[in-house]
Scaffold this motif. Structure first.
Motif, short mmCIF file in Angstrom:
data_model
loop_
_atom_site.label_atom_id
_atom_site.label_comp_id
_atom_site.label_asym_id
_atom_site.label_seq_id
_atom_site.Cartn_x
_atom_site.Cartn_y
_atom_site.Cartn_z
N CYS A 275 0.85 -1.19 0.00
CA CYS A 275 0.00 0.00 0.00
C CYS A 275 0.88 1.24 0.00
O CYS A 275 2.11 1.16 0.11
N LEU B 24 -6.74 -3.89 6.19
CA LEU B 24 -6.84 -3.89 4.73
C LEU B 24 -7.79 -4.98 4.26
O LEU B 24 -8.60 -4.76 3.34
N GLN C 63 -11.36 -3.86 5.01
CA GLN C 63 -11.79 -2.79 4.12
C GLN C 63 -12.03 -3.30 2.71
O GLN C 63 -12.94 -2.82 2.02
N GLU C 64 -11.25 -4.26 2.28
CA GLU C 64 -11.47 -4.86 0.97
C GLU C 64 -12.83 -5.56 0.94
O GLU C 64 -13.60 -5.43 -0.02
N SER D 68 -13.85 -1.25 -0.22
CA SER D 68 -12.98 -0.08 -0.36
C SER D 68 -12.06 -0.17 -1.57
O SER D 68 -11.56 0.84 -2.06
N PRO E 198 -3.86 0.63 -2.37
CA PRO E 198 -4.55 1.36 -1.29
C PRO E 198 -3.70 2.53 -0.79
O PRO E 198 -2.48 2.40 -0.65
N TRP F 228 -8.39 4.28 5.02
CA TRP F 228 -8.18 3.95 3.60
C TRP F 228 -9.40 4.50 2.86
O TRP F 228 -10.46 3.91 2.86
N MET G 149 -7.45 5.41 -3.64
CA MET G 149 -6.54 4.46 -4.28
C MET G 149 -5.47 5.23 -5.06
O MET G 149 -5.74 6.29 -5.62
#
Length: 219
Positions: free
Chosen positions: A133, A160, A163-164, A168, A191, A202, A205
């Motif tokens: 990231c 992460l 959030q994925e 996100s 990210p 986050w 991108m």
């Protein structure tokens, strides 16, 4: 003839012992980074590790384990790694690493960024399955660690992934990044992490369209 054979066998055994002695490092002589940060600062590469709050031996804290040293700077990624490793009293074993964080300054210097990727590709220093990231300020991430229930690297991995799952964006692993960068794949999205009041977010991108420029894309 027998004398020559004996000498040859003795030489082979000596070489094997030497190789075994160099490669074998006891667990208590290793430290285990959970994350790494690479950025650019004042025209030089900026590099450091993040370690667990507890060492993986006897639950000793970082001070006792003597591995929590400050990041270093150098002309190249290779020189930074060498300098950092020389300051550790234990061998850095990166096999348990979770996350690699690139600083925004480094990403804007595409020449240095490409050099860092080339070094990582050639050396295999970090596992290919770690997440990658970008952070506005990697050091600001470390400032949040006191409020976290676990070390920063493990927290970032879990954050992460969560959030994925929440939509996100898609995560990128180092192996894929290295392969696709080498193949000049243009749609590389990473990210982008920001901090506010010691909380990590986050929200955006980073998109890497080619080797010449990189820009942040709002979702």
């Amino acid at each position: 003839m027998k004398g020559k054979i004996k000498k040859y066998v003795a030489l082979v055994l000596s070489v094997q012992q030497l190789l075994c002695g160099c490669s074998a490092t006891e667990l208590e002589d290793r430290c285990f980074p959970m994350m790494a940060v690479v950025d650019e600062k004042d025209g030089q590469i900026f590099f450091g590790y993040g370690f667990p709050k507890l060492s993986q031996k006897d639950n000793t804290d970082l001070e006792e384990a003597r591995v929590n040293i400050a990041p270093v700077t150098g002309k190249t990624m290779e020189s930074c790694v060498q300098t950092y490793d020389s300051g550790l009293e234990k061998l850095a074993d990166c096999n348990h690493m979770k996350v690699l964080v690139f600083g925004e300054n480094l990403m804007e210097d595409t020449g240095r960024y490409a050099d860092v990727l080339s070094y990582l590709k050639q050396t295999g220093l970090f596992p290919r399955n770690i997440y990658v990231c970008v952070a506005e300020d990697p050091l600001a991430l470390f400032e949040t660690e006191e409020d976290l229930p676990q070390d920063l690297g493990s927290y970032l991995e879990q954050y992460l992934q969560n959030q994925e799952s929440a939509g996100s964006g898609k995560l990128f692993k180092l192996g894929r990044l290295l392969d696709e960068k080498e193949n000049h794949i243009l749609q590389i999205m990473l990210p982008y992490l920001e901090t506010e009041d010691h909380i990590i977010f986050w929200k955006t991108m980073y998109r890497v369209p080619d080797d010449r420029f990189l820009y942040k894309q709002e979702k």
